[in-house]
Design an enzyme around this catalytic site. Structure first.
Site, PDB file in Angstrom:
ATOM      1  N   SER A 263      -4.717   0.503  -0.997  1.00  0.00           N
ATOM      2  CA  SER A 263      -5.296   1.576  -1.806  1.00  0.00           C
ATOM      3  C   SER A 263      -4.425   1.850  -3.029  1.00  0.00           C
ATOM      4  O   SER A 263      -3.286   1.395  -3.108  1.00  0.00           O
ATOM      5  CB  SER A 263      -5.395   2.848  -0.968  1.00  0.00           C
ATOM      6  N   LYS A 264      -5.012   2.624  -3.929  1.00  0.00           N
ATOM      7  CA  LYS A 264      -4.281   2.988  -5.132  1.00  0.00           C
ATOM      8  C   LYS A 264      -3.001   3.734  -4.764  1.00  0.00           C
ATOM      9  O   LYS A 264      -1.970   3.600  -5.412  1.00  0.00           O
ATOM     10  CB  LYS A 264      -5.183   3.863  -6.001  1.00  0.00           C
ATOM     11  N   ARG A 265      -3.092   4.524  -3.695  1.00  0.00           N
ATOM     12  CA  ARG A 265      -1.935   5.296  -3.276  1.00  0.00           C
ATOM     13  C   ARG A 265      -0.735   4.386  -2.912  1.00  0.00           C
ATOM     14  O   ARG A 265       0.399   4.683  -3.228  1.00  0.00           O
ATOM     15  CB  ARG A 265      -2.294   6.202  -2.092  1.00  0.00           C
TER      16      ARG A 265
END
Ligand code: GLU
Length: 509
Positions: A263-265
């Protein structure tokens, strides 16, 4: 592989920047099309107006341009199966949805949002989940329950309605996936998905299947997250009386620790991008970094992505897009998720640095130098780059590895001074300066042989002289072969730096 003309598509929804998993899906479609002399189509699936994000479609097109992935048909490009933006095909879908109602495979449902919400709440209170399925539909507000007259009356009255797929009650759905093999699902676990919404737009499922049929798509190659939709899609083809395309669901891209979807996180936390290009959220202004802006070469990025899920069957890792086109096959795409490794991504970029000519790298490096106020000759920069490129992952790293070629050190690394500038160093470097001043051949080889001979004759410590020499020329104990450095900066500059060094470091007592 059968002989029909291969037609594949990448069908993104323009809801934001394209995740690298999406780029990989497009890449595999592209490679599959090229390998089979087929056609690769870009279709924009923008029927969900609530999720539309300004600029996302342009972002998608820019990203593929940067990657070197091209389409044969689609938005921008055109083609005889267009339009390729679903919002421009709006009129097409309703008739297809109606056809399914007519042949008994779909039905009108009039349940209001409030009714459904209150049902959901009631179920939740009993620790159950409400699903609009073959069992529940028998007591809800739809054309399966209402008589024909009442249904017609409601349709004419203009009250909002949706069209739902009538899922078979209890049927084994047998499917085949090129990557996963046989997949069997019982229809009992599936719900009656909405095909056509009250806003006059189709849902993803209907539009996707209708368009894949009308665009004569032969293979649907997409991410694993769409695997749960496959039974519905297969049933839709069957309900329409159409031949379904072949399906291939690609493995997920996993976090670096292998636990869950990338994910972007994860990128934010660990300092790597998950998008091909930088993206600024039009609503929040929040910026997300991109591979391009982070300094990746598109060839390296594409090569890295290609190997996340596919392998050539041996230990080769470096492939140009052309080579991938020749080698790629879906047989070598794995079932299990592919773990993303940010260090490996850098490694790929480094490999492409090494592959590039010094001239190309110098051309890319010149603007970085100009920004630092340095105007250098391209020939000189080429030689510098040739000496340091094996120490750099990115073009921007070249500066850290080579600054001393362009500017004399203005400070000397104190730790190195303490360790390497000895009591004898002043006199030795003074002598070295005289020696170098007398040379007429200032080539790296000649300087090296003269200097080494002098050190040996004098019985000095090789390490001691060379470290002090490096310290004075570079300002620290880093850099490539020292004789290459001095040959390149030239005799005059070398003597000047020796002079400054002697002055700055002085005689150590
Ligand atoms: N619009 C879907 C997406 O955003 C397409 C999925 C498919 O390829 O069927 O990924």
């Amino acid at each position: 592989m059968n002989q029909k003309n291969v037609r594949v598509r990448f069908a993104p929804s323009p809801t934001g920047p394209l995740h690298i998993g999406g780029v990989r899906t497009a890449l595999y479609n592209y490679l599959f099309a090229r390998k089979n002399n087929g056609t690769f189509i870009l279709r924009i699936e923008d029927t969900d107006q609530t999720r539309f994000v300004a600029g996302a479609e342009k972002y998608i097109l820019d990203a593929f341009r940067w990657c070197g992935i091209s389409f044969d048909e689609g938005v921008e490009k055109g083609g005889k199966y267009g339009p390729y933006r679903q919002s421009e095909r709006k009129e097409i879908y309703k008739d297809y949805a109606r056809k399914l109602v007519e042949n008994g495979r779909a039905y009108y449902a009039f349940d209001t949002a409030e009714e459904l919400t209150s049902l959901r709440r009631r179920y939740e209170a009993d620790k159950n989940t409400f699903v609009y399925n073959a069992f529940e539909r028998k007591r809800l507000n739809n054309s399966l329950v209402l008589d024909e007259e009442e249904t017609q009356r409601r349709l004419n009255s203009g009250v909002p309605y949706v069209i739902r797929f009538k899922m078979p009650e209890d049927e084994l759905i047998r499917m085949e996936d090129i990557i996963r093999g046989d997949v069997v699902v019982n229809s009992r676990v599936l719900d009656d998905k909405i095909l056509f919404k009250s806003d006059g737009m189709p849902t993803y499922h209907l539009a996707n299947v209708v368009d894949d049929h009308l665009m004569e798509i032969t293979h649907v190659i997409r991410g694993e997250e769409w695997l749960p939709s496959m039974p519905l899609h297969v049933l839709l083809y069957e309900a329409f009386g159409w031949k379904a395309p072949e399906f291939a669901h690609l493995p997920l891209l996993l976090k670096p620790d292998g636990k869950g979807k990338l994910s972007k996180r994860d990128g934010d936390k660990m300092g790597f991008p998950v998008f091909p290009l930088e993206w600024t959220d039009p609503k929040t202004g929040e910026k997300s970094r991109g591979y391009k802006e982070d300094g990746y070469f598109p060839e390296a990025f594409v090569n890295m992505l290609a190997l996340l899920g596919w392998n050539p069957g041996d230990d080769r890792e470096l492939f140009s897009l052309d080579e991938l086109t020749k080698e790629f096959s879906l047989d070598r795409v794995g079932k299990s998720g592919a773990r993303f490794d940010p260090e490996k991504a850098k490694w790929f970029n480094h490999q492409y640095m090494l592959k590039k000519s010094n001239h190309e790298l110098a051309t890319l490096f010149l603007p970085v130098l100009n920004e630092k106020g340095i105007m250098a000759d391209i020939d000189f920069v080429e030689q510098v780059v040739g000496l340091v490129k094996d120490r750099a992952y990115f073009v921007r790293d070249l500066w850290l590895q080579s600054d001393f070629f362009f500017v004399a050190p203005d400070t000397f690394d104190p730790k190195a001074v303490k360790k390497r500038w000895k009591a004898e160093s002043y006199d030795q470097i003074m002598e070295l300066k005289e020696l170098l001043a007398g040379l007429t051949d200032f080539s790296s080889e000649n300087i090296e042989s003269v200097v080494k001979q002098w050190i040996n004759e004098k019985g000095y410590g090789m390490g001691m002289v060379m470290n002090a020499f490096r310290l004075v020329i570079v300002g620290a104990l880093k850099g490539p072969h020292l004789f290459d450095i001095v040959a390149l900066i030239g005799q005059e500059e070398t003597l000047r730096r020796l002079e400054i060094g002697l002055h700055e470091l002085g005689r150590k007592e």
